[in-house]
Design a protein around this motif. Sequence first.
Motif, PDB file in Angstrom:
ATOM      1  N   PHE A 134       2.042  -6.415   2.856  1.00 56.50           N
ATOM      2  CA  PHE A 134       3.326  -6.826   2.291  1.00 56.50           C
ATOM      3  C   PHE A 134       3.851  -5.820   1.266  1.00 56.50           C
ATOM      4  O   PHE A 134       5.055  -5.675   1.090  1.00 56.50           O
ATOM      5  N   LEU A 135       2.945  -5.142   0.561  1.00 57.09           N
ATOM      6  CA  LEU A 135       3.346  -4.177  -0.463  1.00 57.09           C
ATOM      7  C   LEU A 135       3.247  -2.744   0.045  1.00 57.09           C
ATOM      8  O   LEU A 135       3.319  -1.802  -0.736  1.00 57.09           O
ATOM      9  N   GLY A 136       3.058  -2.579   1.346  1.00 57.28           N
ATOM     10  CA  GLY A 136       2.883  -1.244   1.905  1.00 57.28           C
ATOM     11  C   GLY A 136       1.430  -0.815   1.858  1.00 57.28           C
ATOM     12  O   GLY A 136       0.529  -1.595   1.533  1.00 57.28           O
ATOM     13  N   VAL A 137       1.187   0.453   2.162  1.00 54.95           N
ATOM     14  CA  VAL A 137      -0.183   0.960   2.192  1.00 54.95           C
ATOM     15  C   VAL A 137      -0.399   2.081   1.188  1.00 54.95           C
ATOM     16  O   VAL A 137      -1.399   2.789   1.244  1.00 54.95           O
ATOM     17  N   ARG A 138       0.547   2.236   0.277  1.00 52.82           N
ATOM     18  CA  ARG A 138       0.403   3.239  -0.769  1.00 52.82           C
ATOM     19  C   ARG A 138      -0.849   2.945  -1.590  1.00 52.82           C
ATOM     20  O   ARG A 138      -1.052   1.847  -2.089  1.00 52.82           O
ATOM     21  N   THR A 139      -1.721   3.942  -1.738  1.00 53.42           N
ATOM     22  CA  THR A 139      -2.939   3.775  -2.521  1.00 53.42           C
ATOM     23  C   THR A 139      -2.622   3.843  -4.004  1.00 53.42           C
ATOM     24  O   THR A 139      -1.951   4.778  -4.448  1.00 53.42           O
ATOM     25  N   PRO A 140      -3.076   2.875  -4.796  1.00 57.32           N
ATOM     26  CA  PRO A 140      -2.813   2.896  -6.237  1.00 57.32           C
ATOM     27  C   PRO A 140      -3.598   4.006  -6.930  1.00 57.32           C
ATOM     28  O   PRO A 140      -4.648   3.784  -7.529  1.00 57.32           O
ATOM     29  N   PRO A 415       6.985   0.560  -9.115  1.00 55.19           N
ATOM     30  CA  PRO A 415       7.862  -0.512  -9.604  1.00 55.19           C
ATOM     31  C   PRO A 415       8.307  -1.484  -8.523  1.00 55.19           C
ATOM     32  O   PRO A 415       8.322  -2.693  -8.747  1.00 55.19           O
ATOM     33  N   TYR A 416       8.689  -0.972  -7.349  1.00 54.31           N
ATOM     34  CA  TYR A 416       9.164  -1.882  -6.309  1.00 54.31           C
ATOM     35  C   TYR A 416       8.056  -2.815  -5.833  1.00 54.31           C
ATOM     36  O   TYR A 416       8.333  -3.930  -5.349  1.00 54.31           O
ATOM     37  N   GLN A 417       6.795  -2.382  -5.959  1.00 50.47           N
ATOM     38  CA  GLN A 417       5.689  -3.243  -5.552  1.00 50.47           C
ATOM     39  C   GLN A 417       5.508  -4.399  -6.531  1.00 50.47           C
ATOM     40  O   GLN A 417       5.243  -5.537  -6.128  1.00 50.47           O
ATOM     41  N   PHE A 418       5.632  -4.121  -7.838  1.00 55.82           N
ATOM     42  CA  PHE A 418       5.572  -5.198  -8.821  1.00 55.82           C
ATOM     43  C   PHE A 418       6.702  -6.198  -8.595  1.00 55.82           C
ATOM     44  O   PHE A 418       6.511  -7.409  -8.675  1.00 55.82           O
ATOM     45  N   ASP A 419       7.893  -5.695  -8.311  1.00 56.74           N
ATOM     46  CA  ASP A 419       9.034  -6.570  -8.048  1.00 56.74           C
ATOM     47  C   ASP A 419       8.766  -7.445  -6.830  1.00 56.74           C
ATOM     48  O   ASP A 419       9.098  -8.633  -6.812  1.00 56.74           O
ATOM     49  N   ALA A 420       8.183  -6.856  -5.798  1.00 55.24           N
ATOM     50  CA  ALA A 420       7.902  -7.595  -4.567  1.00 55.24           C
ATOM     51  C   ALA A 420       6.886  -8.705  -4.821  1.00 55.24           C
ATOM     52  O   ALA A 420       7.005  -9.809  -4.274  1.00 55.24           O
ATOM     53  N   ILE A 421       5.882  -8.425  -5.641  1.00 56.23           N
ATOM     54  CA  ILE A 421       4.873  -9.441  -5.958  1.00 56.23           C
ATOM     55  C   ILE A 421       5.536 -10.650  -6.609  1.00 56.23           C
ATOM     56  O   ILE A 421       5.299 -11.802  -6.219  1.00 56.23           O
ATOM     57  N   ARG A 422       6.351 -10.389  -7.606  1.00 63.07           N
ATOM     58  CA  ARG A 422       7.002 -11.494  -8.308  1.00 63.07           C
ATOM     59  C   ARG A 422       7.886 -12.312  -7.371  1.00 63.07           C
ATOM     60  O   ARG A 422       7.851 -13.542  -7.374  1.00 63.07           O
TER      61      ARG A 422
END
Length: 472
Positions: A134-140, A415-422
């Motif tokens: 859901f948040l993509g596959v970008r490695t943190p 940032p867009y991943q944090f937004d998606a989580i919320r």
Amino acid sequence: MAPLNMEDYMGGAPGAEHLCVLVHGLWGNPKHMASLARALRAQFPPEQVHILVAKRNSGSFTYDGIELGGERVCTEIEEKLELIRSRGERITKLSVVGYSLGGLVARYAIGLLLARGVLDDLECMNFTAFASPFLGVRTPLRGWANHMWNVLGARTLCMSGRQLFGIDRFRDTGKPLLAVLADPNSIFMRALARFRRRTLYANIVNDRSAVYYTTAISATDPYATLFAADSNHVANRVRYLPGYEPIILDPEEPILPPPEQPPENEASPFTMRLSRWAKRVPFVLVLTLLVPVGVVTFLVNSAIQTIRSHRRVKLHESGRAGINVEDYRVNLWFKEMRSAVEGAYEELNSAQENEFLDEGGGTVTPSKGDESLLDADRKQQRENDSEVNPETRPLLSRESTAGGDNLYQTLALAPYQFDAIRALDKLGWRKYPVWIHKHRHSHAAIIVRIEKPAFDEGKVVLKHWVTEEFLT
């Protein structure tokens, strides 16, 4: 063991008013969904549930991107509904199941169905995702490793790769497609909100394609930390869902508090750091040893697939691929209008290791050459970091904090991943952590992608889905 015959589980009988659509993942084909279809049919007869396995995105067609894939699936659903109506029958209920990339494709497809008015006459029942990123596959990760994998890796899977790594800019939004999919004002989120039940299953270990944080919609990955710090005692730290031991963890309290007395062989901080760096050695070795042969082959194949995908997309956009594309270029917003390849990829992807924000909620600074990935301003990043942290984590998932542990450090997400989580968590999800023990390819085992004994643990997951989660 003989392969499953998909035709034995497809379709439905007169009187079946519930349509369930199954969508496979990247590099996939309809046969990958055979075990899901069989589990569903074993629980619900043809007179009760009509099964459709999407097939227009098979194989290399999954390279063409989430948008095009979603349009294809939307077309298949509409064609199936029309076929059933032409026989004098009717569908009143809809369920959608996505596996891996198929979960994202399915989210795009239901948004189109909503915009086209198809959902107006249907009761949306179940939206289920198995190991979907859901948040993509970008490695943190930050620094050179981020640049090496997140930037290079994004360019080896054509448009789907760019979208999964969040480096695309979707239409005129200026945002990655993943951000648009999770925008509260979008047709995609409105469609997802219509379903009576949203369920996801996420592997906690050995998923080489989509790790826990993205499949569980989480800013943390407590299991990665737990396995790295105390791998010999993980079994003593997890709580299973009664009746589904030892595969599905209890979503209310999956991780038990640490013992009062640490094990005698507890590793020192220096040893743990050494172990952490040692785990990166395979990644370095892979790059060193495979560059002359494997990586060259991988990149050549990627270039070929990119050319082929570009041709298919161009054909699709011109309307010569059997779909009138103008019918699907709908408004995306409600409240406002806004202008061996798989193996090589998975091995490189699984060699990455998560990194975290500073304990005090520090910021993520883009590395040189990676500004396209993290282009939000620093103020927005600070807001994300302060709002999504271990203290607010219970608002984002149903996991236990397992007091006393440092398991819930915030990952260095974009940032867009944090937004998606919320945004996604506000919809409400039933999240089930899954521990596949017998096979290291848990991404395939979770849905029994191939019928073989090593994947049998996935049948426990499918049993739980059809008996405990699937609403009819």
